[in-house]
Design a protein around this motif. Structure first.
Motif: not given
Length: 415
Positions: A28, A32, A152
């Motif tokens: 993740w 991002a 993120w």
């Protein structure tokens, strides 16, 4: 003793749980990084390819729209072929497409690659979230899945740092390409996943039962009478979450610059305050979703988001006040996402879990991607602040309504 156990939840996780957490968090964060570099090079692409702001905005929207398709498709494939296998595929796809954007020579080449990139981007969250939810035990599920969301903010911060370094060290026409070339890094994560992350026992057991009975569950089962209410309300919940987020993050800087004439919005300090607020918001939401429950967590953060929107669009704020308000904005707008992964995992049965979760989250992303355009359209006849308030405020109202109509799933053993 119980409180201490909860405070040290990561240390008390099993080795497979920890490895899965590391893989999902890293995936993740790297997603991002790859996704957010585009936000830093928009002005460069406008000048290089001689495009207007509308075309530049289309490059952002096309990725989100295709991510909606990719998320649902990946969910269906993950229910059929396995969470780990499809997660590897989505990460590789996303990484390769991001790398290729760095070699693009025209607007339409970037457009095509951004669309293809979106397929992998949507799939990674949908499958990774289900993988985490099925491997991590019930008492830690909310915190673990929610904490993965904080990746993120980490990836966003790394993108900001790389942008600063590369655009300082290289000519602009090479620096933007180098930023996308960094996008090959997530491919390395696949090597870790292949060796260290197991397929969830729950998924293996469910697939074995299907094969033994020779009855394959239809991907359309999420729209059956037994699940249609959950699917619709889950999709509405995710539409509100993402529509509100995109409406605020897309237009708020423009509003504050053009109508409030605040200069701090364009500074790195303001961006770092928002990123810090986002990171802490993710962690707070991850804790609260296990502490207070899935519904209470969503309600609290939806109300906080509404308060931030009111403050930004209605109160007369100075540069200094705006700088400090960046923290609660990042905290609320990002923290609200922490509880949704575990919540969706617990709402759907194993046979269609990735399918249902992928559809609900990515339906929300697809519709939410339209909110910036709707704000811009309304802003032609109404003040921009009013347009932001109507669509973002309305989005978080949808979150509240959907949450109140869905059941509480805290402590639910998934099957």
């Amino acid at each position: 003793m119980e409180h201490g156990d909860k405070a040290n939840w990561f240390r008390r996780m099993t080795a497979p749980e920890k490895r899965t957490f590391i893989a999902a968090f890293g995936g993740w964060a790297l997603d991002a990084l790859d996704f957010m570099v585009f936000t830093f090079v928009i002005s460069t692409l406008i000048g290089l390819f001689k495009i207007d702001r509308a075309q530049a905005g289309l490059l952002a929207t096309i990725t989100l729209l295709f991510s909606a398709i990719g998320g649902w498709l990946a969910g269906m494939l993950a229910d059929r072929f396995g969470r780990v296998r499809v997660l590897q595929l989505t990460i590789l796809w996303f990484a390769v497409c991001t790398l290729l954007i760095g070699f693009a020579q025209s607007f339409w080449q970037v457009f095509l690659l951004r669309a293809l990139q979106g397929l992998g981007f949507g799939g990674e969250w949908a499958v990774g979230s289900v993988l985490m939810g099925e491997i991590v035990r019930t008492e830690y599920r909310g915190r673990a899945v929610g904490t993965v969301q904080s990746g993120w903010a980490v990836g966003w911060a790394v993108a900001a740092i790389l942008y600063t370094v590369l655009f300082s060290a290289l000519p602009e026409n090479y620096a933007w390409r180098a930023l996308f070339w960094v996008g090959v890094l997530p491919a390395l994560l696949v090597l870790f996943i292949r060796k260290r992350v197991p397929e969830p026992e729950l998924f293996r057991r469910t697939r074995a039962q299907e094969e033994a009975s020779a009855a394959r569950v239809s991907p359309w089962a999420i729209f059956s009478p037994a699940l249609i209410k959950t699917t619709v309300l889950g999709a509405l919940l995710c539409t509100g979450l993402q529509g509100g987020y995109y409406a605020v993050t897309t237009w708020l800087p423009t509003f504050l610059k053009s109508e409030r004439h605040l200069s701090v919005i364009g500074t790195g300090g303001y961006l770092l305050v928002i990123i810090l607020g986002s990171f802490i918001g993710y962690l707070a939401g991850a804790y609260l979703t296990d502490r207070l429950g899935r519904r209470a967590n969503l309600i609290i953060f939806a109300l906080l988001c509404g308060a931030c929107i009111f403050a930004y669009t209605r109160l007369p704020l100075s540069n200094e006040q705006m700088l400090f308000l960046g923290f609660p904005l990042g905290f609320a707008a990002s923290g609200i996402f922490s509880g949704v992964g575990a919540y969706l995992t617990e709402l759907f049965p194993s046979a269609v879990r990735a399918n249902g979760q992928g559809f609900a989250y990515n339906f929300g992303r697809g519709i939410g991607a339209l909110f910036p355009s709707l704000v811009g359209y309304l802003a032609k006849t109404a003040p921009l602040g009013v347009a932001i308030g109507i669509f973002a405020g309305g989005a978080y109202l949808v979150v509240l309504i959907a949450t109140l109509l869905l059941p509480e799933t805290k402590g639910r053993e998934i099957s």
